[in-house]
Design a protein around this motif. Structure first.
Motif, mmCIF file in Angstrom:
data_model
loop_
_atom_site.group_PDB
_atom_site.id
_atom_site.type_symbol
_atom_site.label_atom_id
_atom_site.label_comp_id
_atom_site.label_asym_id
_atom_site.label_seq_id
_atom_site.Cartn_x
_atom_site.Cartn_y
_atom_site.Cartn_z
ATOM 1 N N ALA A 1 1.047 -1.432 0.049
ATOM 2 C CA ALA A 1 -0.029 -0.027 0.034
ATOM 3 C C ALA A 1 0.810 1.104 0.070
ATOM 4 N N PHE A 2 2.067 1.321 0.806
ATOM 5 C CA PHE A 2 2.667 2.508 0.626
ATOM 6 C C PHE A 2 3.491 2.646 -0.575
ATOM 7 N N ARG A 3 3.921 1.531 -1.242
ATOM 8 C CA ARG A 3 4.402 1.569 -2.626
ATOM 9 C C ARG A 3 3.602 2.054 -3.475
ATOM 10 N N ALA A 4 2.317 1.869 -3.412
ATOM 11 C CA ALA A 4 1.002 2.543 -4.303
ATOM 12 C C ALA A 4 1.074 3.894 -3.936
ATOM 13 N N ALA A 5 1.253 4.248 -2.667
ATOM 14 C CA ALA A 5 0.996 5.705 -2.439
ATOM 15 C C ALA A 5 2.178 6.565 -2.592
ATOM 16 N N SER A 6 3.491 6.172 -2.493
ATOM 17 C CA SER A 6 4.349 7.032 -2.688
ATOM 18 C C SER A 6 5.039 6.681 -4.244
ATOM 19 N N GLY A 7 4.793 5.625 -4.870
ATOM 20 C CA GLY A 7 5.361 5.445 -6.303
ATOM 21 C C GLY A 7 6.765 5.126 -5.908
ATOM 22 N N ARG A 8 7.320 4.894 -5.032
ATOM 23 C CA ARG A 8 8.732 4.557 -4.595
ATOM 24 C C ARG A 8 8.951 3.117 -4.481
ATOM 25 N N GLY B 1 -21.815 6.786 18.794
ATOM 26 C CA GLY B 1 -22.166 6.973 17.521
ATOM 27 C C GLY B 1 -20.914 7.406 16.721
ATOM 28 N N TRP B 2 -19.642 6.817 16.910
ATOM 29 C CA TRP B 2 -18.461 7.479 16.238
ATOM 30 C C TRP B 2 -17.377 5.984 15.527
ATOM 31 N N ARG B 3 -17.197 6.188 14.424
ATOM 32 C CA ARG B 3 -16.178 5.375 14.048
ATOM 33 C C ARG B 3 -15.130 5.929 13.363
ATOM 34 N N PRO B 4 -14.133 5.268 13.070
ATOM 35 C CA PRO B 4 -13.027 6.081 12.119
ATOM 36 C C PRO B 4 -13.581 6.067 10.669
ATOM 37 N N ARG B 5 -12.932 7.107 9.982
ATOM 38 C CA ARG B 5 -13.306 7.653 8.793
ATOM 39 C C ARG B 5 -12.206 7.426 7.716
ATOM 40 N N ARG B 6 -11.081 7.104 7.911
ATOM 41 C CA ARG B 6 -9.945 7.098 7.012
ATOM 42 C C ARG B 6 -9.440 5.688 6.603
ATOM 43 N N ASP B 7 -9.068 5.303 5.498
ATOM 44 C CA ASP B 7 -9.008 4.142 5.141
ATOM 45 C C ASP B 7 -7.224 4.108 4.606
ATOM 46 N N LEU B 8 -6.696 2.862 4.472
ATOM 47 C CA LEU B 8 -5.370 2.488 4.426
ATOM 48 C C LEU B 8 -4.699 3.353 3.590
ATOM 49 N N ALA B 9 -5.233 3.565 2.225
ATOM 50 C CA ALA B 9 -4.649 4.448 1.093
ATOM 51 C C ALA B 9 -4.706 5.728 1.553
ATOM 52 N N GLU B 10 -5.719 6.299 2.733
ATOM 53 C CA GLU B 10 -5.093 7.700 3.023
ATOM 54 C C GLU B 10 -4.238 7.726 4.069
ATOM 55 N N MET B 11 -4.001 6.817 4.871
ATOM 56 C CA MET B 11 -3.008 6.648 6.068
ATOM 57 C C MET B 11 -1.757 6.880 5.143
ATOM 58 N N CYS B 12 -1.539 5.703 4.127
ATOM 59 C CA CYS B 12 -0.351 5.840 3.573
ATOM 60 C C CYS B 12 -0.078 7.047 2.787
ATOM 61 N N THR B 13 -0.865 7.708 2.180
ATOM 62 C CA THR B 13 -0.793 8.999 1.362
ATOM 63 C C THR B 13 -0.392 10.134 2.320
ATOM 64 N N ASP B 14 -1.039 10.277 3.468
ATOM 65 C CA ASP B 14 -0.881 11.313 4.400
ATOM 66 C C ASP B 14 0.699 11.211 4.890
ATOM 67 N N ALA B 15 0.899 9.948 5.279
ATOM 68 C CA ALA B 15 2.410 9.604 6.019
ATOM 69 C C ALA B 15 3.543 9.913 4.906
ATOM 70 N N TRP B 16 3.291 9.790 3.338
ATOM 71 C CA TRP B 16 4.207 9.798 2.403
ATOM 72 C C TRP B 16 4.275 11.426 2.221
ATOM 73 N N ARG B 17 3.082 12.204 2.344
ATOM 74 C CA ARG B 17 2.964 13.581 2.132
ATOM 75 C C ARG B 17 4.124 14.327 3.197
ATOM 76 N N PHE B 18 4.059 13.722 4.443
ATOM 77 C CA PHE B 18 4.869 14.335 5.700
ATOM 78 C C PHE B 18 6.156 14.005 5.272
ATOM 79 N N GLN B 19 6.538 12.696 4.724
ATOM 80 C CA GLN B 19 7.896 12.423 4.790
ATOM 81 C C GLN B 19 8.554 13.062 3.632
ATOM 82 N N LEU B 20 7.985 12.950 2.657
ATOM 83 C CA LEU B 20 8.527 13.748 1.265
ATOM 84 C C LEU B 20 8.720 15.475 1.591
ATOM 85 N N GLY B 21 7.690 15.853 2.541
ATOM 86 C CA GLY B 21 8.023 17.129 2.775
ATOM 87 C C GLY B 21 9.119 17.594 3.923
ATOM 88 N N ASN B 22 9.173 16.656 4.408
ATOM 89 C CA ASN B 22 10.142 16.576 5.685
ATOM 90 C C ASN B 22 11.089 15.411 5.768
#
Length: 341
Positions: A278-285, A314-335
């Motif tokens: 999933a991280f490979r797909a999000a980062s292209g690396r 009445g609460w549940r998580p809203r973000r999926d694995l693809a979003e987790m990887c995309t957001d983690a990669w955005r932070f890592q790439l910028g930092n």
């Protein structure tokens, strides 16, 4: 009952703590932070304020074990509730350093409870862990399932829960939520906040991100002979902003005295190799990896039964694995070198 206005966040410069500070500021709370920066950067708090567009009330370089310094923080600010993140959190390190883990995690919680009592503060959200379920015979794991921690980190969290339950029985006005969250990953969507452990990461996602950005050569996958579909360990990964939101929502439900326990998870299991893909797909690396021996204290599968939080809040998580990887990669790439760059 009114929502807590001023919230003290211990460990507020850490990965989950900093994201929770943003969540609290975004929802109108006033936030005071204490953090000794043992495994965090003060820069995270600068970025919290930038992301939220609002200042913290104050931040203090204070260890929760220092009761006098902690009491002084309460004396300076009218704290309505506490979210307690401060602690040590690495399974492998806890096996090597059990005394330090019990001292910081259990001792720090006892110190905080003493200071809260001194200043008449009776609402607490405690950052617990799914790790205390241990080598479970079945998944998903519900709050009533047996607790069987397999390492000092997990045992320290279980001890903290026992302390909290005992203190709630002795202090009838005390209201506590212990949140057993599963594996937090991802980053704030702005790319300004993320996971930046000092030294070598002990958690898999920041290690994968550092490999993808070229900071490390390869990922060590601890075991390919677990009783799982691909032989690698399976975990319930949950976006850090969902974890932050869960802690913020818990504050609004601290109405009844006593202690309650809830899981925070998605109910979806992902293996280490699936996470790498999933991280490979999000980062292209590429994310090269090698198989290493199992780590002492690890378990095959940890996946949440997350229905209780939905039923209670009445609460549940809203973000999926693809979003987790995309957001983690955005932070890592910028930092690429983390907050220190």
């Amino acid at each position: 009952m009114s929502l807590p206005r001023t919230v003290l966040v211990t460990g507020g410069a850490g990965f989950i703590g900093s994201h929770t500070c943003v969540e609290l500021l975004d929802h109108g709370h006033e936030v005071v932070v204490v953090d000794n920066h043992q495994n965090s950067s003060p820069e995270a708090l600068t970025r919290v304020q930038k992301v939220a567009g609002r200042p913290l009330v104050a931040s203090y370089d204070v260890d929760v074990l220092d009761r006098a310094a902690l009491s002084d923080v309460f004396r300076r600010h009218p704290v309505d509730a506490v979210i307690h993140f401060a602690g040590r959190k690495a399974v492998g390190e806890s096996v090597r350093m059990p005394v330090e883990y019990y001292d910081t995690n259990v001792g720090g919680t006892v110190s905080l409870l003493a200071v809260m009592a001194e200043h008449g503060v009776h609402r607490l959200v405690f950052s617990s862990s799914c790790s205390l379920y241990g080598a479970a015979e079945r998944v998903p794991l519900a709050e009533g399932d047996p607790v069987a921690p397999t390492n000092p980190y997990a045992r320290s969290k279980w001890m903290c829960e026992q302390v909290l339950a005992d203190v709630c029985r002795q202090r009838p006005q005390l209201s506590v939520y212990a949140l057993r969250y599963f594996n937090p990953v991802g980053a704030h969507a702005s790319g300004l906040l993320g996971e930046d452990p000092l030294g070598t990461p002990d958690n898999v996602m920041p290690f994968i991100a550092q490999v993808a950005v070229g900071r490390r050569e390869e990922l060590a996958v601890f075991g390919d002979d677990w009783p799982t579909p691909d032989g690698t360990a399976v975990r319930d990964y949950i976006h850090v902003m969902d974890v932050a939101e869960g802690h913020r929502v818990a504050l609004g439900h601290l109405a009844e005295p006593g202690m309650r326990v809830l899981n925070l998870g998605t109910g979806v299991g992902t293996s280490v190799l699936e996470l790498v893909a999933a991280f490979r797909a999000a980062s292209g690396r590429p994310v090269p990896y090698r198989i290493a021996p199992r780590r002492e204290g690890d378990v095959a599968r940890l996946v949440a039964d997350a229905r209780a939080a939905l039923d209670a809040w009445g609460w549940r998580p809203r973000r999926d694995l693809a979003e987790m990887c995309t957001d983690a990669w955005r932070f890592q790439l910028g930092n690429p070198r983390g907050y220190a760059a």
